[in-house]
Design a protein around this motif. Structure first.
Motif, PDB file in Angstrom:
ATOM      1  N   ARG B  16       0.835  -1.203   0.000  1.00 26.80           N
ATOM      2  CA  ARG B  16       0.000   0.000   0.000  1.00 26.80           C
ATOM      3  C   ARG B  16       0.873   1.259   0.000  1.00 26.80           C
ATOM      4  NH1 ARG B  16      -5.262  -1.487   2.494  1.00 26.80           N
ATOM      5  NH2 ARG B  16      -4.169  -2.612   4.105  1.00 26.80           N
ATOM      6  N   ILE B  17       1.967   1.212   0.771  1.00 27.93           N
ATOM      7  CA  ILE B  17       2.851   2.374   0.879  1.00 27.93           C
ATOM      8  C   ILE B  17       3.640   2.571  -0.408  1.00 27.93           C
ATOM      9  CG2 ILE B  17       4.944   3.236   2.028  1.00 27.93           C
ATOM     10  CD1 ILE B  17       3.888   1.850   4.596  1.00 27.93           C
ATOM     11  N   ALA B  18       4.140   1.474  -0.955  1.00 28.16           N
ATOM     12  CA  ALA B  18       5.034   1.552  -2.114  1.00 28.16           C
ATOM     13  C   ALA B  18       4.576   0.574  -3.187  1.00 28.16           C
ATOM     14  CB  ALA B  18       6.463   1.243  -1.674  1.00 28.16           C
ATOM     15  N   PRO B  19       3.494   0.924  -3.905  1.00 28.81           N
ATOM     16  CA  PRO B  19       2.911  -0.037  -4.854  1.00 28.81           C
ATOM     17  C   PRO B  19       3.851  -0.439  -5.995  1.00 28.81           C
ATOM     18  CG  PRO B  19       1.765   2.095  -4.947  1.00 28.81           C
ATOM     19  CD  PRO B  19       2.738   2.174  -3.827  1.00 28.81           C
ATOM     20  N   GLU B  20       4.875   0.373  -6.248  1.00 29.32           N
ATOM     21  CA  GLU B  20       5.763   0.064  -7.369  1.00 29.32           C
ATOM     22  C   GLU B  20       6.849  -0.954  -6.991  1.00 29.32           C
ATOM     23  OE1 GLU B  20       6.077   2.511  -5.428  1.00 29.32           O
ATOM     24  OE2 GLU B  20       8.198   2.923  -5.107  1.00 29.32           O
ATOM     25  N   VAL B  21       6.974  -1.250  -5.702  1.00 31.85           N
ATOM     26  CA  VAL B  21       8.029  -2.169  -5.270  1.00 31.85           C
ATOM     27  C   VAL B  21       7.568  -3.614  -5.463  1.00 31.85           C
ATOM     28  CG1 VAL B  21       9.292  -3.006  -3.243  1.00 31.85           C
ATOM     29  CG2 VAL B  21       9.027  -0.549  -3.631  1.00 31.85           C
ATOM     30  N   GLU B  22       8.421  -4.436  -6.098  1.00 30.84           N
ATOM     31  CA  GLU B  22       8.107  -5.858  -6.244  1.00 30.84           C
ATOM     32  C   GLU B  22       8.404  -6.531  -4.901  1.00 30.84           C
ATOM     33  OE1 GLU B  22       6.671  -7.597  -8.620  1.00 30.84           O
ATOM     34  OE2 GLU B  22       6.432  -5.850  -9.921  1.00 30.84           O
ATOM     35  N   LEU B  23       7.348  -7.003  -4.244  1.00 28.85           N
ATOM     36  CA  LEU B  23       7.514  -7.544  -2.894  1.00 28.85           C
ATOM     37  C   LEU B  23       8.457  -8.747  -2.865  1.00 28.85           C
ATOM     38  CD1 LEU B  23       3.862  -7.229  -1.557  1.00 28.85           C
ATOM     39  CD2 LEU B  23       5.778  -5.658  -1.240  1.00 28.85           C
ATOM     40  N   SER B  24       8.495  -9.499  -3.982  1.00 31.53           N
ATOM     41  CA  SER B  24       9.345 -10.687  -4.007  1.00 31.53           C
ATOM     42  C   SER B  24      10.831 -10.326  -3.980  1.00 31.53           C
ATOM     43  CB  SER B  24       9.034 -11.500  -5.266  1.00 31.53           C
ATOM     44  OG  SER B  24       9.171 -10.678  -6.406  1.00 31.53           O
ATOM     45  N   GLU B  25      11.133  -9.062  -4.265  1.00 35.68           N
ATOM     46  CA  GLU B  25      12.542  -8.657  -4.300  1.00 35.68           C
ATOM     47  C   GLU B  25      13.019  -8.027  -2.995  1.00 35.68           C
ATOM     48  OE1 GLU B  25      12.916  -6.178  -7.769  1.00 35.68           O
ATOM     49  OE2 GLU B  25      12.143  -7.772  -9.052  1.00 35.68           O
ATOM     50  N   ILE B  26      12.126  -7.941  -2.012  1.00 35.30           N
ATOM     51  CA  ILE B  26      12.499  -7.358  -0.721  1.00 35.30           C
ATOM     52  C   ILE B  26      13.451  -8.293   0.017  1.00 35.30           C
ATOM     53  CG2 ILE B  26      11.588  -6.769   1.574  1.00 35.30           C
ATOM     54  CD1 ILE B  26      10.763  -4.682  -0.311  1.00 35.30           C
ATOM     55  N   ASP B  27      14.566  -7.756   0.493  1.00 41.42           N
ATOM     56  CA  ASP B  27      15.481  -8.529   1.336  1.00 41.42           C
ATOM     57  C   ASP B  27      14.994  -8.405   2.776  1.00 41.42           C
ATOM     58  OD1 ASP B  27      17.529  -9.451   2.965  1.00 41.42           O
ATOM     59  OD2 ASP B  27      19.117  -8.734   1.619  1.00 41.42           O
ATOM     60  N   PRO B  28      14.574  -9.543   3.389  1.00 45.53           N
ATOM     61  CA  PRO B  28      13.939  -9.447   4.707  1.00 45.53           C
ATOM     62  C   PRO B  28      14.878  -8.965   5.807  1.00 45.53           C
ATOM     63  CG  PRO B  28      14.278 -11.743   4.096  1.00 45.53           C
ATOM     64  CD  PRO B  28      14.635 -10.916   2.895  1.00 45.53           C
ATOM     65  N   ALA B  29      16.194  -9.000   5.556  1.00 45.84           N
ATOM     66  CA  ALA B  29      17.145  -8.649   6.609  1.00 45.84           C
ATOM     67  C   ALA B  29      17.546  -7.172   6.571  1.00 45.84           C
ATOM     68  CB  ALA B  29      18.396  -9.522   6.483  1.00 45.84           C
ATOM     69  N   VAL B  30      17.226  -6.480   5.478  1.00 45.45           N
ATOM     70  CA  VAL B  30      17.760  -5.117   5.306  1.00 45.45           C
ATOM     71  C   VAL B  30      16.707  -4.066   5.688  1.00 45.45           C
ATOM     72  CG1 VAL B  30      18.688  -3.470   3.614  1.00 45.45           C
ATOM     73  CG2 VAL B  30      19.315  -5.890   3.480  1.00 45.45           C
ATOM     74  N   ASP B  31      17.172  -3.025   6.370  1.00 45.73           N
ATOM     75  CA  ASP B  31      16.326  -1.910   6.790  1.00 45.73           C
ATOM     76  C   ASP B  31      15.628  -1.301   5.567  1.00 45.73           C
ATOM     77  OD1 ASP B  31      15.301   0.601   7.647  1.00 45.73           O
ATOM     78  OD2 ASP B  31      16.754   0.634   9.284  1.00 45.73           O
ATOM     79  N   LEU B  32      14.300  -1.198   5.661  1.00 42.68           N
ATOM     80  CA  LEU B  32      13.535  -0.725   4.504  1.00 42.68           C
ATOM     81  C   LEU B  32      13.734   0.756   4.230  1.00 42.68           C
ATOM     82  CD1 LEU B  32      10.403  -2.786   5.352  1.00 42.68           C
ATOM     83  CD2 LEU B  32      11.733  -3.027   3.268  1.00 42.68           C
ATOM     84  N   ARG B  33      14.205   1.498   5.242  1.00 36.42           N
ATOM     85  CA  ARG B  33      14.475   2.917   4.998  1.00 36.42           C
ATOM     86  C   ARG B  33      15.612   3.067   3.999  1.00 36.42           C
ATOM     87  NH1 ARG B  33      14.800   4.576  11.221  1.00 36.42           N
ATOM     88  NH2 ARG B  33      15.949   2.636  11.144  1.00 36.42           N
ATOM     89  N   GLU B  34      16.586   2.130   4.090  1.00 33.79           N
ATOM     90  CA  GLU B  34      17.688   2.159   3.123  1.00 33.79           C
ATOM     91  C   GLU B  34      17.302   1.428   1.846  1.00 33.79           C
ATOM     92  OE1 GLU B  34      20.779   0.276   5.386  1.00 33.79           O
ATOM     93  OE2 GLU B  34      20.433   1.699   7.013  1.00 33.79           O
TER      94      GLU B  34
END
Lengths: 419, 81
Positions: B16-34
């Motif tokens: 909802r916050i960032a609709p353009e981000v592909e969720l499958s590419e999120i690294d679960p260990a890295v701070d989302l602010r960076e």
């Protein structure tokens, strides 16, 4: 009978594309209802109607791009019989044009923004497709009824649309980097997939035109001052400790309120330069510069900041940022800021001297809050310090009044409990 | 709530916050602010949704502990067990 026209959503808009109609002929609408979704170079905008009545005829179909002022739909106002769809187009003389924007803020619109539950989508039947996906579907000419959603709660995502179009999924553009638009199209590309509109390039063009106009026409003067933020931040921390997470405040809210109250004290900062003269504004609608994640920026307004409580301003700001992030704004908030704030605090720089948004006459900049040595009462201590700046229009005010304005902001931030 | 439920909730709000981000590419260990340039407003919205769904009240001082996907799961574990 009334005309519903393509609104002018800001000084920089010449045309818009009707992405979606949220009403059909025969639907009753009331003042403040969102009736259509319009795409401009800068954002997808939910257009509100400012008259109560019954939709009689949709003139411009979905997908069509038309200039500002074009007749979009015809509205039967109270008491009129709704004519059959095949009836000849009513004569222009029978119409009263519905002025959409820049419309004065209306209590119903403000009330609606405040009353809207924060997490509920504005238009429930559109909740299952993101605005970005809708935009891509328009560009690729994909019928959304045929697309199966794979996102959260079955939402249609950009990738789903691209799959349906048979186009190779493009990676999301990196923030603030222009999307590549050159290079030959793949030979095997299906006929349906036309070259996508480069929204990033379109937005840069709009920003370029407006900022160039500002620097060409407005003789800017610049002032800056350091503000001790220890009282404001201390008060905020204690206040947030008392508040549940849903009601906590960000410090930007204090800045918004201080600017709005200072604008009342120094009215030369609040209003418009039109046709060679300054027109002060009684209302204070504060534009907030918000960067768009895909690149570019937009400065929608929060209405009547001077008359709102901090909690109300926070609710408006949250709602606004959420919708900017999603790329969907409302017509009433896009066109009528009377003064603008830019805060680069989150990006880690200490000062910003901005470019005024014509026809406004002042832009206030806030930098990051940093710990700095601060001398007070013959003692030096570490304090959170913030640089505040003013870009003023020298046609509307002089540096002396600008200085009083910045000083007023500083004074107001020393008494956060009174904001 | 199971770990999977927390993750699904987190990702849904992120979408909802960032609709353009592909969720499958999120690294679960890295701070989302960076990682995807979230700001203070985005983090607050995440905290609010987590609070409204789980009932856990998250003090402002704890926001930095829930700014990655893994961090958020670990934090909620520590608060609910």
């Amino acid at each position: 009978m009334a005309d519903f026209l393509m609104p002018s959503l800001g000084a920089d808009m010449e045309a818009g594309t009707v992405l979606q109609w949220l009403v059909k002929p025969g639907d009753a609408v009331k003042r403040g209802d969102i009736v259509a979704v319009v795409d401009t170079e800068k954002a997808t905008i939910e257009v509100e109607i400012f008259q109560t009545g019954v939709i009689q005829k949709i003139v411009v179909p979905e997908g069509e791009k038309v200039p500002v002022g074009t007749l979009l739909a015809v509205l039967a106002v109270d008491g009129e019989a709704v004519a059959a769809a095949h009836e000849a187009k009513p004569k222009p003389a029978e119409h009263a044009p519905v002025v959409l924007a820049p419309a004065p803020p209306t209590p119903p619109a403000v009330a609606r923004v405040m009353a809207k539950p924060m997490l509920k989508p504005a238009a429930p039947h559109r909740a299952r497709i993101s605005p970005l996906a809708m935009r891509v579907a328009m560009e690729l000419k994909v019928d959304l009824a045929t697309v199966k959603g794979t996102g959260p709660e079955g939402a249609i995502t950009k990738a789903d649309v691209e799959r349906a179009a048979g186009a190779p999924p493009t990676p999301a553009p990196a923030p603030r980097v222009a999307a590549p638009i050159e290079g030959p199209a793949p030979a095997a590309r299906p006929k349906a997939a036309v070259a996508p509109i480069d929204h990033h390039a379109a937005m840069r063009k709009v920003i370029a035109a407006l900022m160039a106009r500002s620097k060409r026409e407005i003789p800017h003067y610049y002032l800056g001052t350091h503000i001790d933020m220890s009282k404001a931040m201390g008060w905020l921390q204690a206040e947030n400790f008392k508040r549940p997470v849903t009601e906590r405040l960000l410090y930007s809210v204090l800045l918004l309120k201080a600017v709005a109250l200072a604008a009342h004290e120094i009215p030369e900062m609040n209003g418009f330069w039109i046709d060679g003269a300054f027109e002060p504004s009684e209302a204070v609608h504060v534009g907030v510069v918000i960067s768009i994640r895909q690149g570019g920026l937009i400065a929608p307004a929060i209405h009547d900041v001077d008359r709102k409580s901090l909690s109300e301003i926070m609710a408006s700001l949250r709602d606004l940022v959420k919708r900017v992030r999603a790329g969907v704004l409302r017509s009433s908030e896009i066109a009528d800021a009377t003064i603008t704030i830019t805060s680069l605090g989150d990006e880690g720089v200490e000062s910003v001297f901005g470019v005024i948004y014509p026809p406004q006459v002042a832009l206030v900049g806030f930098g990051k809050i940093v710990e700095r040595p601060w001398a007070s009462g013959a003692m030096v201590g570490a304090r959170p310090v913030m640089m505040a700046s003013l870009s003023g229009d020298h046609r509307a005010s002089d540096g002396h009044r600008g200085a009083l304005f910045l000083t007023a902001i500083e004074r107001l931030l020393q008494e956060p409990e009174n904001l | 709530m199971t770990d999977d439920e927390i993750k699904a909730l987190f990702l849904r709000e992120l979408h909802r916050i960032a609709p353009e981000v592909e969720l499958s590419e999120i690294d679960p260990a890295v701070d989302l602010r960076e990682q995807i340039d979230l700001d203070s407003m985005d983090i607050l919205n995440l905290a609010i949704v987590i609070h409204e769904t789980t009932g856990v009240d998250i003090p402002e001082a704890d926001y930095p502990r829930m700014t990655s996907l893994n961090g958020c799961v670990a934090y909620l574990h520590s608060r609910t067990s």
